[in-house]
Design a protein around this motif. Structure first.
Motif, mmCIF file in Angstrom:
data_model
loop_
_atom_site.group_PDB
_atom_site.id
_atom_site.type_symbol
_atom_site.label_atom_id
_atom_site.label_comp_id
_atom_site.label_asym_id
_atom_site.label_seq_id
_atom_site.Cartn_x
_atom_site.Cartn_y
_atom_site.Cartn_z
ATOM 1 N N ARG A 204 0.780 -1.119 0.126
ATOM 2 C CA ARG A 204 -0.052 0.165 0.291
ATOM 3 C C ARG A 204 0.730 1.348 0.049
ATOM 4 O O ARG A 204 0.381 2.212 -0.849
ATOM 5 N N THR A 207 2.043 1.989 -3.621
ATOM 6 C CA THR A 207 0.964 2.341 -4.334
ATOM 7 C C THR A 207 0.354 3.755 -4.099
ATOM 8 O O THR A 207 0.194 4.671 -4.969
ATOM 9 N N VAL A 227 -5.553 -0.639 -9.755
ATOM 10 C CA VAL A 227 -4.724 -1.122 -8.323
ATOM 11 C C VAL A 227 -5.446 -2.584 -8.047
ATOM 12 O O VAL A 227 -6.500 -2.577 -7.826
ATOM 13 N N GLU A 229 -3.975 -4.622 -4.740
ATOM 14 C CA GLU A 229 -2.953 -4.472 -3.789
ATOM 15 C C GLU A 229 -2.489 -5.856 -3.351
ATOM 16 O O GLU A 229 -3.249 -7.062 -3.789
#
Length: 495
Positions: A204, A207, A227, A229
């Protein structure tokens, strides 16, 4: 008298549907969940279900048929509810998985199912597209002959890219693969290229860092971020690159130029392996299923340039793949090397030595880009890559203490100058006109010494002069030579 508004278009469609409706018996299949866990559901009682068909569970969640067995089928659970358990009813839908696409996704962060992850309302799609359709047919394709300027000096000069190309970015972890891809995305600002950045299985923190960088640099205005994750199910990681490609394909078929970054396909391959093992598919080399090559080939085959009769759009793909200890002969890297149109190899030894971006020219190649280079840049680049490779060999040879003649020493001096020129900081893309300027100056011998400070001063001088007297790539050779002569009236002595 009260005014009666005319019926809305939506009510018109409802009335038309009611008018055409005819009661008739309908047949539907109902199965049941045999077991569920790890994002996988085993379902029995659906003999007509097809591969990649959507299933509807009794709790309202959906599944994607991923494996057909003799007695049961395996499905990827999409957004499973906690109430989903063995014994729940399952129904076929006859539909394939689709994603809402369109300009409403620009500036948005979504998951592979199109659900917003940025806290904003769900995007308003222009249409819906299948995640995994067939690639464009051969008759709809055209030659890749338009440049995609990356803003990276070493790439645009020695490993040029074309719009519609599939160029692999390969290297060990921590060598700057994502940074290189992000710089290429940032350079598309004002170039008319729409970008899709796909993050597969990233932490995360990583990201958030990518999204924040794109937002601060103004790149989200022409980009979409998809995305999945690291904490997401393997099913979502498997779907992520196909979702990103579907978003870009919407613009492709509307004549737009697009760029998709898959960061990275090593994680995607591991997610596919995990799914396959959970569904008891026979493992092959390194426990990957036998169709792992087809997985990535059908994804990257959708990258192309369309013929003018089909809109003339392009979809350029930049897949990233991770190596271990520089081993490019591993299973997944070799698969991707054979699928793509070239590779940019980042070397950890160059990275440790401070040569950034750490691109190893000896292992990097572009099989199409030279045909897509702008004629002026192609003319100036000429034999630059070959000369640079010869310099690297000569430099290795000099470590043995051999005495060289004057010609060899001059080649080494010019090679060291070029190496300093090609160094580049992050978030500092170089415009195509500036690329042509430094190439002309280098070929004219205006970089007299390998001293890094002197080379930086000359590069800054060229950039400032271009800002004061803007030139374009299409300006004739005479105008560029005149500009360079005015900037360095004494030739090499005034550099």
């Amino acid at each position: 008298m009260d005014r009666i508004d005319p019926p809305t278009p939506r009510l018109d469609r409802v009335a038309e549907h009611v008018e055409r409706y005819r009661p008739a018996p309908r047949l539907s299949e109902q199965g049941r969940v045999l077991s569920v866990g790890d994002g996988i559901a085993w379902v029995g009682g659906l003999p007509s279900a097809a591969m990649d068909e959507l299933l509807r569970f009794g709790d309202g969640s959906q599944g994607l048929v991923f494996h057909l067995g003799r007695d049961a089928l395996g499905a990827i659970v999409l957004g499973a509810d906690a109430r989903l358990a063995a014994g729940a009813p399952v129904y076929t839908t006859g539909r394939r998985l689709e994603l809402g696409v369109g300009d409403g996704l620009l500036g948005r962060v979504v998951d592979p199912l199109g659900r917003p992850l940025d806290g904003l309302p769900a995007p308003d799609p222009d249409q819906r597209r299948e995640l995994d359709p067939l690639s464009p047919p051969l008759v709809a394709r055209d030659f890749v002959n338009r440049p995609l300027h990356s803003g990276i000096k070493i790439v645009d000069a020695l490993i040029p890219l074309g719009r519609g190309q599939r160029q692999l970015i390969i290297g060990d972890n921590g060598t700057g693969k994502s940074a290189l891809a992000l710089d290429m995305v940032l350079n598309q600002k004002g170039q008319g290229v729409l970008c899709v950045y796909v993050l597969i299985g990233q932490k995360r923190s990583a990201t958030v860092g990518v999204i924040d960088l794109l937002r601060r640099q103004g790149a989200l205005d022409y980009s979409t971020v998809v995305v999945a994750e690291g904490s997401d199910s393997p099913g979502l990681k498997y779907l992520a690159p196909f979702a990103g490609c579907a978003v870009a394909e919407h613009w492709l078929w509307r004549g737009r130029d697009t760029l998709v970054v898959y960061d990275d396909l090593s994680t995607h391959a591991r997610a596919y392996r995990e799914l396959s093992l959970l569904l008891r598919r026979p493992p092959g080399r390194e426990a990957y299923p036998g169709d792992i090559f087809y997985l990535h080939s059908r994804l990257l085959e959708r990258s192309t340039r369309l013929a003018p009769g089909h809109g003339g759009g392009s979809l350029t793909a930049l897949p990233l793949v991770e190596t271990e200890q520089g081993e490019i002969a591993a299973y997944i890297p070799t698969n991707l090397i054979s699928i793509t149109d070239g590779q940019i190899y980042l070397d950890r030894h160059l990275f440790s030595a401070g040569f950034l971006p750490a691109i190893d020219i000896t292992r990097s190649v572009s099989r199409i880009g030279g045909q897509a280079q702008h004629p002026r840049i192609k003319q100036e680049a000429g034999r630059m890559k070959l000369d640079y490779l010869q310099f690297l060999e000569l430099e290795t040879f000099t470590r043995f203490g051999s005495k060289l003649d004057a010609g060899m020493e001059d080649k080494i001096r010019k090679g060291r100058i070029l190496r300093e020129i090609l160094k580049q900081e992050r978030l500092a893309p170089v415009a195509a006109e500036s690329q042509l300027a430094w190439m002309m100056a280098y070929q004219a011998g205006l970089f007299g010494t390998p001293d890094p400070a002197a080379i930086r001063r000359t590069l800054d001088r060229l950039a400032l002069a271009l800002r004061d007297t803007p030139l374009r790539l299409d300006d004739d050779h005479t105008a560029w030579n005149r500009w360079l002569a005015n900037l360095f009236p004494g030739g090499k002595d005034s550099a």
